[in-house]
Design a protein around this motif. Structure first.
Motif, PDB file in Angstrom:
ATOM      1  N   ASP A   8       0.800  -1.219   0.000  1.00 48.12           N
ATOM      2  CA  ASP A   8       0.000   0.000   0.000  1.00 48.12           C
ATOM      3  C   ASP A   8       0.838   1.277   0.000  1.00 48.12           C
ATOM      4  O   ASP A   8       0.287   2.368   0.042  1.00 48.12           O
ATOM      5  CB  ASP A   8      -0.951   0.017   1.208  1.00 48.12           C
ATOM      6  N   ARG A   9       2.158   1.122  -0.050  1.00 45.51           N
ATOM      7  CA  ARG A   9       3.016   2.314  -0.028  1.00 45.51           C
ATOM      8  C   ARG A   9       2.778   3.185  -1.253  1.00 45.51           C
ATOM      9  O   ARG A   9       2.544   2.692  -2.342  1.00 45.51           O
ATOM     10  CB  ARG A   9       4.498   1.909  -0.005  1.00 45.51           C
ATOM     11  N   ILE A  10       2.865   4.481  -1.022  1.00 44.33           N
ATOM     12  CA  ILE A  10       2.728   5.447  -2.110  1.00 44.33           C
ATOM     13  C   ILE A  10       4.064   6.123  -2.375  1.00 44.33           C
ATOM     14  O   ILE A  10       4.489   6.248  -3.511  1.00 44.33           O
ATOM     15  CB  ILE A  10       1.647   6.499  -1.774  1.00 44.33           C
ATOM     16  N   TRP A  11       4.730   6.543  -1.319  1.00 42.69           N
ATOM     17  CA  TRP A  11       5.956   7.329  -1.459  1.00 42.69           C
ATOM     18  C   TRP A  11       7.178   6.429  -1.559  1.00 42.69           C
ATOM     19  O   TRP A  11       7.855   6.157  -0.580  1.00 42.69           O
ATOM     20  CB  TRP A  11       6.095   8.319  -0.311  1.00 42.69           C
ATOM     21  N   PRO A  14      10.397   4.297  -7.034  1.00 40.15           N
ATOM     22  CA  PRO A  14       9.785   3.928  -8.323  1.00 40.15           C
ATOM     23  C   PRO A  14       8.502   4.700  -8.610  1.00 40.15           C
ATOM     24  O   PRO A  14       8.274   5.113  -9.753  1.00 40.15           O
ATOM     25  CB  PRO A  14       9.512   2.429  -8.166  1.00 40.15           C
ATOM     26  N   ASN A  15       7.664   4.903  -7.599  1.00 43.20           N
ATOM     27  CA  ASN A  15       6.427   5.662  -7.820  1.00 43.20           C
ATOM     28  C   ASN A  15       6.732   7.111  -8.163  1.00 43.20           C
ATOM     29  O   ASN A  15       6.069   7.703  -9.017  1.00 43.20           O
ATOM     30  CB  ASN A  15       5.511   5.583  -6.601  1.00 43.20           C
ATOM     31  N   LEU A  16       7.735   7.684  -7.523  1.00 45.29           N
ATOM     32  CA  LEU A  16       8.139   9.057  -7.841  1.00 45.29           C
ATOM     33  C   LEU A  16       8.593   9.150  -9.297  1.00 45.29           C
ATOM     34  O   LEU A  16       8.213  10.079 -10.018  1.00 45.29           O
ATOM     35  CB  LEU A  16       9.248   9.527  -6.898  1.00 45.29           C
ATOM     36  N   LYS A  57      13.662  -1.612 -12.130  1.00 48.80           N
ATOM     37  CA  LYS A  57      14.882  -2.150 -11.505  1.00 48.80           C
ATOM     38  C   LYS A  57      14.923  -1.825 -10.015  1.00 48.80           C
ATOM     39  O   LYS A  57      15.218  -2.682  -9.189  1.00 48.80           O
ATOM     40  CB  LYS A  57      16.129  -1.573 -12.178  1.00 48.80           C
ATOM     41  N   ILE A  58      14.640  -0.562  -9.686  1.00 49.62           N
ATOM     42  CA  ILE A  58      14.677  -0.138  -8.280  1.00 49.62           C
ATOM     43  C   ILE A  58      13.601  -0.857  -7.479  1.00 49.62           C
ATOM     44  O   ILE A  58      13.855  -1.319  -6.354  1.00 49.62           O
ATOM     45  CB  ILE A  58      14.520   1.395  -8.167  1.00 49.62           C
ATOM     46  N   ALA A  59      12.410  -0.967  -8.042  1.00 53.92           N
ATOM     47  CA  ALA A  59      11.303  -1.618  -7.328  1.00 53.92           C
ATOM     48  C   ALA A  59      11.655  -3.062  -6.968  1.00 53.92           C
ATOM     49  O   ALA A  59      11.406  -3.505  -5.843  1.00 53.92           O
ATOM     50  CB  ALA A  59      10.029  -1.566  -8.165  1.00 53.92           C
ATOM     51  N   ARG A  60      12.255  -3.765  -7.908  1.00 56.20           N
ATOM     52  CA  ARG A  60      12.611  -5.165  -7.642  1.00 56.20           C
ATOM     53  C   ARG A  60      13.823  -5.283  -6.731  1.00 56.20           C
ATOM     54  O   ARG A  60      13.833  -6.100  -5.812  1.00 56.20           O
ATOM     55  CB  ARG A  60      12.844  -5.905  -8.962  1.00 56.20           C
ATOM     56  N   ALA A  61      14.829  -4.474  -6.967  1.00 57.52           N
ATOM     57  CA  ALA A  61      16.070  -4.579  -6.190  1.00 57.52           C
ATOM     58  C   ALA A  61      15.887  -4.180  -4.725  1.00 57.52           C
ATOM     59  O   ALA A  61      16.509  -4.769  -3.834  1.00 57.52           O
ATOM     60  CB  ALA A  61      17.162  -3.713  -6.823  1.00 57.52           C
ATOM     61  N   PHE A  62      15.050  -3.191  -4.461  1.00 59.55           N
ATOM     62  CA  PHE A  62      14.888  -2.680  -3.104  1.00 59.55           C
ATOM     63  C   PHE A  62      13.516  -3.000  -2.510  1.00 59.55           C
ATOM     64  O   PHE A  62      13.090  -2.389  -1.539  1.00 59.55           O
ATOM     65  CB  PHE A  62      15.154  -1.167  -3.071  1.00 59.55           C
ATOM     66  N   HIS A  63      12.825  -3.960  -3.125  1.00 58.84           N
ATOM     67  CA  HIS A  63      11.525  -4.416  -2.628  1.00 58.84           C
ATOM     68  C   HIS A  63      10.572  -3.242  -2.420  1.00 58.84           C
ATOM     69  O   HIS A  63       9.943  -3.106  -1.370  1.00 58.84           O
ATOM     70  CB  HIS A  63      11.692  -5.228  -1.348  1.00 58.84           C
ATOM     71  N   GLN A  64      10.464  -2.395  -3.445  1.00 58.41           N
ATOM     72  CA  GLN A  64       9.578  -1.234  -3.377  1.00 58.41           C
ATOM     73  C   GLN A  64       8.413  -1.353  -4.355  1.00 58.41           C
ATOM     74  O   GLN A  64       7.863  -0.359  -4.799  1.00 58.41           O
ATOM     75  CB  GLN A  64      10.364   0.054  -3.640  1.00 58.41           C
ATOM     76  N   ARG A  67       1.079  -1.573  -5.048  1.00 54.10           N
ATOM     77  CA  ARG A  67      -0.161  -1.618  -5.824  1.00 54.10           C
ATOM     78  C   ARG A  67      -0.255  -0.384  -6.728  1.00 54.10           C
ATOM     79  O   ARG A  67      -0.586  -0.482  -7.900  1.00 54.10           O
ATOM     80  CB  ARG A  67      -1.341  -1.680  -4.854  1.00 54.10           C
ATOM     81  N   LEU A  68       0.077   0.792  -6.179  1.00 53.66           N
ATOM     82  CA  LEU A  68       0.042   2.026  -6.955  1.00 53.66           C
ATOM     83  C   LEU A  68       1.031   1.969  -8.124  1.00 53.66           C
ATOM     84  O   LEU A  68       0.713   2.367  -9.236  1.00 53.66           O
ATOM     85  CB  LEU A  68       0.353   3.235  -6.068  1.00 53.66           C
ATOM     86  N   GLY A  69       2.211   1.448  -7.867  1.00 56.17           N
ATOM     87  CA  GLY A  69       3.216   1.329  -8.920  1.00 56.17           C
ATOM     88  C   GLY A  69       2.761   0.448 -10.064  1.00 56.17           C
ATOM     89  O   GLY A  69       3.015   0.737 -11.236  1.00 56.17           O
ATOM     90  N   ARG A  70       2.054  -0.640  -9.733  1.00 54.11           N
ATOM     91  CA  ARG A  70       1.546  -1.531 -10.775  1.00 54.11           C
ATOM     92  C   ARG A  70       0.440  -0.869 -11.592  1.00 54.11           C
ATOM     93  O   ARG A  70       0.131  -1.319 -12.685  1.00 54.11           O
ATOM     94  CB  ARG A  70       1.077  -2.850 -10.173  1.00 54.11           C
TER      95      ARG A  70
END
Length: 193
Positions: A8-11, A14-16, A57-64, A67-70
């Motif tokens: 549920d993270r927004i900030w 990757p989202n930025l 890359k960042i989302a996968r590497a740093f577990h970020q 749902r919003l990112g998808r």
């Protein structure tokens, strides 16, 4: 942090990056249709393509992953594709049939998403072929912009740009057909229950 709250993270970084990519869409359109600064417009597309790769890359590497990112990552990709084909069509750089092929594929897949939701499913994961198609199209469009100019690079850009455009459109349809096949399998299983 629990798995649910992480989703549920927004900030996140990757989202930025995805939000910044979304902000580039109107800038790109203004550059292409207003002052016709194609060099800057191609730069915006290049930055968008790089940040699209980087946020994944960042989302996968740093577990970020979130749902919003998808939601916003593919939305940004589609907005760039639609705005680019619109601009290329208005500037008469690409023919209407290429735009129609891409938009018909979107309608084709969009209908299957409505069917999925009817049976209580969310949209399916993006398939590798869909990513490959988007990669090809994101390379094709800047090259087709370059091909519309006069210079030693124009003929090369036209050949390579059209190769990416045709291959990307073909892969886009192939990925769409695979998506619909998956939807059909899920609906068939849901009807059995």
């Amino acid at each position: 942090m629990s798995e649910t709250s992480a989703e549920d993270r927004i900030w996140t970084v990757p989202n930025l990056l995805s939000f910044l990519r979304l902000l580039g869409v109107p800038v790109f359109l203004w550059l292409v249709l207003g002052p016709k600064e194609d060099g800057w417009a191609i730069g915006v597309l290049a930055v968008a393509g790089f940040t699209d790769w980087l946020d994944g890359k960042i989302a996968r590497a740093f577990h970020q992953t979130s749902r919003l990112g998808r939601l916003i990552d593919p939305a940004a990709d589609k907005l760039y594709v639609f705005s680019t084909i619109f601009a290329l069509l208005v500037r008469e750089i690409i023919p209407w049939w290429l735009v129609a092929a891409i938009l018909l594929r979107e309608a084709f897949v969009g209908c299957s998403i409505l069917v999925l939701r009817k049976y209580g499913y969310r949209a399916l994961q993006v398939h590798f072929l869909g990513k490959a198609a988007m990669f090809n199209l994101m390379y094709a469009f800047p090259l087709l912009f370059l091909a519309s100019h006069v210079g030693w690079y124009a003929d090369i850009a036209q050949i390579v740009g059209w190769a990416f455009a045709l291959w990307g459109t073909g892969l886009y349809w192939w990925a769409g057909v695979l998506y619909v096949v998956q939807v059909r399998q899920l609906v068939t299983e849901a009807k059995k229950e």
